[in-house]
Scaffold this motif. Structure first.
Motif, PDB file in Angstrom:
ATOM      1  N   GLY A  50       0.790  -1.232   0.000  1.00 40.30           N
ATOM      2  CA  GLY A  50       0.000   0.000   0.000  1.00 40.30           C
ATOM      3  C   GLY A  50       0.815   1.271   0.000  1.00 40.30           C
ATOM      4  O   GLY A  50       0.267   2.366  -0.171  1.00 40.30           O
ATOM      5  N   ARG A  51       2.130   1.170   0.178  1.00 42.49           N
ATOM      6  CA  ARG A  51       2.964   2.377   0.124  1.00 42.49           C
ATOM      7  C   ARG A  51       3.097   2.913  -1.300  1.00 42.49           C
ATOM      8  O   ARG A  51       3.463   4.070  -1.481  1.00 42.49           O
ATOM      9  N   LEU A  52       2.811   2.090  -2.319  1.00 43.16           N
ATOM     10  CA  LEU A  52       3.182   2.431  -3.687  1.00 43.16           C
ATOM     11  C   LEU A  52       2.298   3.514  -4.309  1.00 43.16           C
ATOM     12  O   LEU A  52       2.797   4.554  -4.736  1.00 43.16           O
ATOM     13  N   ILE A  53       1.013   3.285  -4.381  1.00 43.94           N
ATOM     14  CA  ILE A  53       0.091   4.204  -5.068  1.00 43.94           C
ATOM     15  C   ILE A  53      -0.749   4.919  -4.018  1.00 43.94           C
ATOM     16  O   ILE A  53      -1.565   4.305  -3.334  1.00 43.94           O
ATOM     17  N   ARG A  54      -0.555   6.241  -3.905  1.00 42.44           N
ATOM     18  CA  ARG A  54      -1.231   7.013  -2.860  1.00 42.44           C
ATOM     19  C   ARG A  54      -2.247   8.013  -3.416  1.00 42.44           C
ATOM     20  O   ARG A  54      -3.103   8.493  -2.682  1.00 42.44           O
ATOM     21  N   THR A  55      -2.142   8.349  -4.712  1.00 41.67           N
ATOM     22  CA  THR A  55      -3.071   9.300  -5.321  1.00 41.67           C
ATOM     23  C   THR A  55      -3.456   8.809  -6.710  1.00 41.67           C
ATOM     24  O   THR A  55      -2.855   7.862  -7.246  1.00 41.67           O
ATOM     25  N   PHE A  56      -4.426   9.479  -7.308  1.00 41.44           N
ATOM     26  CA  PHE A  56      -4.882   9.099  -8.640  1.00 41.44           C
ATOM     27  C   PHE A  56      -3.845   9.420  -9.712  1.00 41.44           C
ATOM     28  O   PHE A  56      -3.954   8.948 -10.841  1.00 41.44           O
ATOM     29  N   GLU A  57      -2.842  10.214  -9.377  1.00 47.05           N
ATOM     30  CA  GLU A  57      -1.805  10.580 -10.345  1.00 47.05           C
ATOM     31  C   GLU A  57      -0.566   9.695 -10.234  1.00 47.05           C
ATOM     32  O   GLU A  57       0.289   9.700 -11.120  1.00 47.05           O
ATOM     33  N   ASP A  58      -0.414   8.955  -9.150  1.00 49.47           N
ATOM     34  CA  ASP A  58       0.787   8.148  -8.941  1.00 49.47           C
ATOM     35  C   ASP A  58       0.878   7.000  -9.950  1.00 49.47           C
ATOM     36  O   ASP A  58      -0.136   6.457 -10.396  1.00 49.47           O
ATOM     37  N   ARG A  59       2.114   6.633 -10.273  1.00 47.26           N
ATOM     38  CA  ARG A  59       2.384   5.448 -11.075  1.00 47.26           C
ATOM     39  C   ARG A  59       3.561   4.716 -10.441  1.00 47.26           C
ATOM     40  O   ARG A  59       4.466   5.355  -9.897  1.00 47.26           O
ATOM     41  N   GLY A  60       3.556   3.385 -10.508  1.00 46.20           N
ATOM     42  CA  GLY A  60       4.681   2.691  -9.906  1.00 46.20           C
ATOM     43  C   GLY A  60       4.650   1.189 -10.096  1.00 46.20           C
ATOM     44  O   GLY A  60       3.657   0.606 -10.539  1.00 46.20           O
ATOM     45  N   VAL A  61       5.777   0.577  -9.736  1.00 45.55           N
ATOM     46  CA  VAL A  61       5.959  -0.875  -9.868  1.00 45.55           C
ATOM     47  C   VAL A  61       6.158  -1.482  -8.486  1.00 45.55           C
ATOM     48  O   VAL A  61       6.990  -0.999  -7.697  1.00 45.55           O
ATOM     49  N   LEU A  62       5.394  -2.505  -8.188  1.00 44.18           N
ATOM     50  CA  LEU A  62       5.550  -3.292  -6.970  1.00 44.18           C
ATOM     51  C   LEU A  62       6.369  -4.527  -7.319  1.00 44.18           C
ATOM     52  O   LEU A  62       5.984  -5.309  -8.194  1.00 44.18           O
ATOM     53  N   VAL A  63       7.505  -4.694  -6.637  1.00 49.75           N
ATOM     54  CA  VAL A  63       8.387  -5.835  -6.897  1.00 49.75           C
ATOM     55  C   VAL A  63       8.293  -6.803  -5.721  1.00 49.75           C
ATOM     56  O   VAL A  63       8.699  -6.466  -4.597  1.00 49.75           O
ATOM     57  N   LEU A  64       7.741  -7.966  -5.951  1.00 45.71           N
ATOM     58  CA  LEU A  64       7.608  -8.995  -4.924  1.00 45.71           C
ATOM     59  C   LEU A  64       8.637 -10.076  -5.216  1.00 45.71           C
ATOM     60  O   LEU A  64       8.526 -10.803  -6.211  1.00 45.71           O
ATOM     61  N   CYS A  65       9.638 -10.185  -4.355  1.00 44.75           N
ATOM     62  CA  CYS A  65      10.803 -11.017  -4.667  1.00 44.75           C
ATOM     63  C   CYS A  65      10.695 -12.464  -4.200  1.00 44.75           C
ATOM     64  O   CYS A  65      11.484 -13.301  -4.625  1.00 44.75           O
ATOM     65  N   ASP A  66       9.770 -12.769  -3.342  1.00 44.61           N
ATOM     66  CA  ASP A  66       9.725 -14.101  -2.738  1.00 44.61           C
ATOM     67  C   ASP A  66       9.196 -15.131  -3.731  1.00 44.61           C
ATOM     68  O   ASP A  66       8.033 -15.058  -4.158  1.00 44.61           O
ATOM     69  N   PRO A  67      10.000 -16.127  -4.105  1.00 43.20           N
ATOM     70  CA  PRO A  67       9.547 -17.117  -5.102  1.00 43.20           C
ATOM     71  C   PRO A  67       8.418 -18.008  -4.600  1.00 43.20           C
ATOM     72  O   PRO A  67       7.777 -18.700  -5.404  1.00 43.20           O
ATOM     73  N   ARG A  68       8.149 -17.986  -3.297  1.00 46.83           N
ATOM     74  CA  ARG A  68       7.046 -18.796  -2.777  1.00 46.83           C
ATOM     75  C   ARG A  68       5.692 -18.318  -3.289  1.00 46.83           C
ATOM     76  O   ARG A  68       4.705 -19.063  -3.253  1.00 46.83           O
ATOM     77  N   LEU A  69       5.622 -17.058  -3.760  1.00 52.05           N
ATOM     78  CA  LEU A  69       4.377 -16.562  -4.340  1.00 52.05           C
ATOM     79  C   LEU A  69       3.963 -17.376  -5.557  1.00 52.05           C
ATOM     80  O   LEU A  69       2.774 -17.489  -5.878  1.00 52.05           O
ATOM     81  N   VAL A  70       4.942 -17.946  -6.253  1.00 48.33           N
ATOM     82  CA  VAL A  70       4.669 -18.759  -7.431  1.00 48.33           C
ATOM     83  C   VAL A  70       4.801 -20.248  -7.122  1.00 48.33           C
ATOM     84  O   VAL A  70       4.034 -21.069  -7.616  1.00 48.33           O
ATOM     85  N   GLY A  71       5.754 -20.571  -6.237  1.00 52.34           N
ATOM     86  CA  GLY A  71       6.072 -21.970  -6.022  1.00 52.34           C
ATOM     87  C   GLY A  71       5.238 -22.679  -4.967  1.00 52.34           C
ATOM     88  O   GLY A  71       5.254 -23.911  -4.899  1.00 52.34           O
ATOM     89  N   LYS A  72       4.521 -21.936  -4.133  1.00 50.14           N
ATOM     90  CA  LYS A  72       3.708 -22.553  -3.081  1.00 50.14           C
ATOM     91  C   LYS A  72       2.227 -22.307  -3.347  1.00 50.14           C
ATOM     92  O   LYS A  72       1.850 -21.248  -3.856  1.00 50.14           O
ATOM     93  N   SER A  73       1.406 -23.247  -2.954  1.00 47.10           N
ATOM     94  CA  SER A  73      -0.033 -23.118  -3.220  1.00 47.10           C
ATOM     95  C   SER A  73      -0.635 -21.907  -2.510  1.00 47.10           C
ATOM     96  O   SER A  73      -1.572 -21.281  -3.013  1.00 47.10           O
ATOM     97  N   TYR A  74      -0.075 -21.562  -1.336  1.00 49.86           N
ATOM     98  CA  TYR A  74      -0.645 -20.427  -0.606  1.00 49.86           C
ATOM     99  C   TYR A  74      -0.276 -19.078  -1.223  1.00 49.86           C
ATOM    100  O   TYR A  74      -0.813 -18.042  -0.830  1.00 49.86           O
ATOM    101  N   GLY A  75       0.629 -19.073  -2.199  1.00 48.28           N
ATOM    102  CA  GLY A  75       0.981 -17.822  -2.860  1.00 48.28           C
ATOM    103  C   GLY A  75      -0.221 -17.157  -3.490  1.00 48.28           C
ATOM    104  O   GLY A  75      -0.320 -15.924  -3.541  1.00 48.28           O
ATOM    105  N   ARG A  76      -1.160 -17.969  -3.982  1.00 43.40           N
ATOM    106  CA  ARG A  76      -2.371 -17.427  -4.596  1.00 43.40           C
ATOM    107  C   ARG A  76      -3.161 -16.556  -3.626  1.00 43.40           C
ATOM    108  O   ARG A  76      -3.743 -15.531  -4.018  1.00 43.40           O
ATOM    109  N   LEU A  77      -3.197 -16.939  -2.336  1.00 46.13           N
ATOM    110  CA  LEU A  77      -3.951 -16.166  -1.351  1.00 46.13           C
ATOM    111  C   LEU A  77      -3.379 -14.758  -1.216  1.00 46.13           C
ATOM    112  O   LEU A  77      -4.123 -13.777  -1.101  1.00 46.13           O
ATOM    113  N   PHE A  78      -2.055 -14.636  -1.227  1.00 44.83           N
ATOM    114  CA  PHE A  78      -1.422 -13.316  -1.154  1.00 44.83           C
ATOM    115  C   PHE A  78      -1.786 -12.478  -2.381  1.00 44.83           C
ATOM    116  O   PHE A  78      -2.177 -11.317  -2.262  1.00 44.83           O
ATOM    117  N   LEU A  79      -1.648 -13.080  -3.561  1.00 43.82           N
ATOM    118  CA  LEU A  79      -1.904 -12.328  -4.784  1.00 43.82           C
ATOM    119  C   LEU A  79      -3.369 -11.935  -4.915  1.00 43.82           C
ATOM    120  O   LEU A  79      -3.692 -10.829  -5.372  1.00 43.82           O
TER     121      LEU A  79
END
Length: 662
Positions: free
Chosen positions: A588-617
Motif C-alpha cells: 500500500g505504500r506504492l500508489i497514494r493518489t490518482f496521479e501516482d504510477r509505480g511498480v511493486l516488486v515482490l521477490c519471494d519465489p514462494r508466491l509462485v512456487g507454493k499453493s498459498y501464494g495465490r492467497l497473497f496475490l
C-alpha cells in the motif's frame, strides 16, 4: 437508507457542501458507499468492519456522518501522526464545510504531555550529554508559552530522545491530585476538554488504556459515546494484547529506585532508610541483565528458568524488590512522592510475582526481551477477544472498525475473530485507483528460496535493473534488520541517494527521501505502514520476502500451540492471514493518489512456487502482473529488447492474459 445516510451522501455529492467549499475535493462513489455504511452503523448502534482501499477517502467518509449525527463520537487512530493530521487538518476542514457546531477535542496518553512537576525536578539533575541538556533548556523555554503542553509542538527533538522520560509522567509516577502543579496540569486540562466535547480524537493506545482501567474498576479517561470509529483497526488485536498484559522493565525499576532517592532529599532522615535498599535493587537489576547476556534476545519463561545464572538472578531481584518495598513502607505518609513510590513498588512486586508464577493456570504467555542495556519481562494474554467484546457490549454504542487492510482474499473472519465480533456488518470497498494503468506487479525470475544462503545477494542483483529503469525513486522493504543491513552494504556505492533506517529518525529520513527526488530508502517494520509519499519521488516498492512473523517469537509460539490444541491449523488460521495483511500494508505504500504510477516488486519465489501464494496475490489490488523485466523497463518509458517467451501456467491470472509467468 436512514436519514443520516441520506444526509451524509448529500454532503459528499458533486453538488454538496464539501465540493462547494473544499478546494480540490473530488466526489468518489467508493467514499459515498463507505459513508452510507458508517451512517447506518451509527444510526442503528451496530458493529461494522469496513476495508476501504487506498484512495477511497475513508477519513471524510466517517467524519461526515460523525459530525452530522449530533451524537458524541470517539475517533481512534493507530498512530499519533494520523491523530494529529485528523484533528488539526481533516476535522476542521470538514466541520467548516458542513457548518457543524460540534465541539471537538484532542486527547493523547500522558507521555505525550509535559509534566511540570518532573520538569522542575529535572532542573537539579545532570544530563547524559550536552545535546540533551540543550534540549531541556528548549523545553523549559517552550513550557512558558505552550497552551497544550503537547510534545508534538517540539518536532526538532527526536521521539526517542532520552530527555522525554525526565519531563513526562507515567501512570506509575504521577502524583495525581497531590501534585503541586495539579491546577496547571496539561493532562488534566486535556481530559477535561475531552469530557465536554462532542467529537474526541484519540489513539488506540489511549482507548485501550481506558478499557484496561475500566477492567480494573477505576475511573474512565474517556467520556461515554454513542459511536466509536477505529481507523487503522488492523493494529488493534496486537495492541490490545499489550494492554491486557503487563510488563516489568529494567528502566522502570531503576527509575523507581532513583525517584525514591530524589524524594529522600525532601524528607529529613529518609536517606538512611532508602539508600541501601535502593543500591541493592539497582545491583540486582544489573546482575539480572548481565546473567541474561548470553541468552537469545527473546524467549519464554522456561528458557530463562533453564539458565541457572539467570534464574538465580531473577530470584535475587525479587528479594531486592521486596526489601526495597519494606524499606519504603514507614515513609509512605511522609510525602506525596513517597506515597507514590510505595504504590509503584507494590505494583511492580505483584507483577514480578505473577510473571514468575508459571503454575497459575491463566491464559497468558510469559516471556522476556533483551535490549542493549536492559530487559523487559512481559505477561501477554493469548486471546483478547473476550475483554474487547465485553467493552463493546457494555458501551451500547456503534462500533466502526476500518482500515485499508483487514480482509484476506475478501474474507473478514480472521480479524473478526481476533476482535471478538460476532456476525458484524461488513463492507469491502476496493481502491478506486486505475490499477491496470497506474501500476505493475513484477515477480523476478530465478531467485532462490529466501532461507538459502545467498538470497540477499540474489535479491539485490534482481532489483538493480529495476532501480536503473526507475532512476532510483524506490522503497526497499525488509522483513528483518539483518537483511536490511546486508542490502545496505551491497548498495552503498549505488548512484542514487541512499537512506537507511536507523541512520536518522524516520520522519527525517522520509523528508530527505522526498526532497532527493531519486532516492532509494531501505526500511524494516516501521516503514511498512503509516508512511505516505505521493508523487514521482516514490515509483517502486520492493518487498524482500513474505512477511511471516518470526518463528521464535514466544507469543506467536504460544498462540500457534493454542490453535493446535483447539483443533485448528496454526499456519492456515494464524500465520497465513497475518502475513497477508502485513503484505497488503507494505504494498500500500506504492500508489497514494490518482496521479501516482509505480511498480511493486515482490521477490519471494514462494508466491509462485507454493499453493498459498495465490492467497497473497488474490488479496492485493488488481495490479497487472508480469515476470518480464522488459515490461518493467517499458513501464518506465525505456525501450526493451524482446525476451524469450516462457512457459505459461495455464491457470494463472486468467483475468490478465497479457501477464507472463514461468
Amino acid at each position: 437508507m436512514s436519514d443520516l445516510s441520506n444526509r451524509a451522501q448529500a454532503a459528499l455529492a458533486a453538488d454538496g457542501p464539501l465540493a462547494d467549499k473544499l478546494e480540490g475535493y473530488v466526489p468518489r462513489l467508493a467514499q459515498q458507499h463507505l459513508a452510507e455504511a458508517v451512517a447506518d452503523a451509527i444510526d442503528q448502534r451496530a458493529t461494522l468492519i469496513a476495508e476501504a482501499g487506498t484512495g477511497t477517502g475513508k477519513t471524510y467518509a466517517y467524519l461526515v456522518p460523525a459530525l452530522l449525527s449530533g451524537d458524541r463520537v470517539i475517533i481512534s487512530t493507530g498512530t499519533r501522526a494520523l491523530q494529529d493530521q485528523l484533528y488539526h487538518r481533516d476535522l476542521p476542514r470538514v466541520r467548516a464545510a458542513l457548518g457543524a457546531s460540534m465541539k471537538t477535542a484532542l486527547l493523547k496518553g500522558r507521555s505525550n504531555y509535559l509534566c511540570r512537576y518532573r520538569m522542575e525536578q529535572a532542573k537539579g539533575e545532570r544530563f547524559i550529554s550536552r545535546e540533551v541538556a540543550a534540549q531541556f533548556q528548549r523545553v523549559v523555554a517552550w513550557s512558558g508559552r505552550s497552551q497544550r503542553g503537547d510534545l508534538s509542538e517540539l518536532p526538532d527533538i527526536a521521539e526517542d530522545s532520552p530527555l522525554w522520560p525526565q519531563v513526562t509522567s507515567t501512570a506509575d509516577n504521577c502524583l495525581g491530585s497531590e501534585c503541586p502543579f495539579w491546577s496547571e496540569c496539561f493532562v488534566v486540562k486535556a481530559r477535561q476538554e475531552a469530557q465536554s466535547a462532542d467529537i474526541v480524537v484519540v489513539n488506540h493506545h489511549l482507548l485501550l488504556a481506558d478499557l484496561a482501567i475500566k477492567q480494573e474498576g477505576f475511573g474512565e479517561i474517556l467520556p461515554g459515546a454513542s459511536a466509536f470509529v477505529l481507523d487503522e483497526a488492523h493494529q488493534l488485536p496486537e495492541l490490545a494484547a499489550q494492554f491486557f498484559g503487563e510488563g516489568i522493565g529494567a528502566r522502570q525499576l531503576l527509575e523507581l529506585a532513583r525517584d525514591a532517592l530524589k524524594e529522600s532529599a525532601n524528607v529529613p532522615g529518609a536517606l538512611a532508610s532508602v539508600q541501601q535498599p535502593m543500591r541493592t535493587l539497582e545491583h540486582a537489576v544489573r546482575e539480572l541483565r548481565l546473567a541474561m547476556d548470553s541468552m537469545a534476545t527473546r524467549g519464554n519463561v522456561a528458557r530463562l528458568r533453564g539458565n541457572a545464572g539467570a534464574a538465580a538472578a531473577l530470584t535475587a531481584l525479587q528479594t531486592a524488590l521486596e526489601e526495597f518495598h519494606t524499606g519504603l513502607l514507614p515513609l509512605a505518609e511522609a510525602s506525596p512522592g513517597f506515597t507514590a513510590c510505595v504504590e509503584r513498588a507494590n505494583v511492580v512486586l505483584l507483577r514480578l510475582r505473577r510473571w514468575s508464577d508459571v503454575e497459575s493456570g491463566d491464559d497468558a504467555v510469559r516471556w522476556y526481551e533483551l535490549t542493549q542495556r536492559g530487559f523487559t519481562l512481559q505477561r501477554t494474554p493469548l486471546d483478547v477477544s473476550g475483554p474487547l467484546r465485553n467493552y463493546r457490549e457494555q458501551s451500547r454504542a456503534a462500533w466502526i472498525f476500518t482500515s485499508a487492510t483487514m480482509a484476506v482474499a475478501g474474507d473478514f473472519d480472521h480479524i473478526a475473530t481476533r476482535l471478538g465480533l460476532d456476525a458484524p456488518n461488513t463492507l469491502l470497498q476496493p481502491s478506486p485507483f486505475d490499477w491496470p494503468n497506474q501500476a505493475l506487479c513484477y515477480l523476478p525470475r530465478g531467485l532462490p528460496e529466501p532461507n538459502l544462503r545467498g538470497y540477499g545477494e540474489a535479491l539485490v542483483k534482481a532489483v538493480w535493473p529495476v532501480l536503473e529503469a526507475s532512476a532510483g525513486r524506490a522503497f526497499l522493504l525488509f522483513t528483518s534488520h539483518r537483511a536490511l543491513r546486508e542490502a545496505a552494504e551491497a548498495l552503498k556505492d549505488c548512484p542514487w541517494p541512499l537512506f537507511v533506517q536507523g541512520t536518522a529518525p524516520r520522519n527525517v529520513l522520509l523528508e530527505q527521501f522526498r526532497h532527493s527526488g531519486n532516492g532509494v530508502l531501505l526500511g524494516a517494520a516501521s516503514f511498512w505502514e503509516g508512511v505516505d509519499v505521493a508523487g514521482e519521488a516514490l515509483s517502486v516498492v520492493v518487498i524482500d520476502r513474505l512477511p511471516f512473523a518470526a518463528p521464535d517469537d514466544p507469543v506467536l509460539e504460544a498462540r500457534l500451540e493454542a490453535v493446535r490444541r483447539a483443533g485448528g491449523n496454526p499456519f492456515r488460521d494464524e500465520q497465513l492471514p497475518q502475513a497477508v495483511i502485513a503484505l497488503k500494508q507494505g504494498a500500500g505504500r506504492l500508489i497514494r493518489t490518482f496521479e501516482d504510477r509505480g511498480v511493486l516488486v515482490l521477490c519471494d519465489p514462494r508466491l509462485v512456487g507454493k499453493s498459498y501464494g495465490r492467497l497473497f496475490l488474490d488479496s492485493l489490488p488488481p495490479l497487472p502482473r508480469t515476470r518480464s523485466l522488459a515490461d518493467v523497463q517499458r513501464f518506465f518509458g525505456h525501450d526493451a529488447p524482446p525476451e524469450p517467451e516462457p512457459d505459461w501456467l495455464a491457470t494463472t491470472l486468467s483475468s490478465y492474459p497479457e501477464n507472463r509467468w514461468e
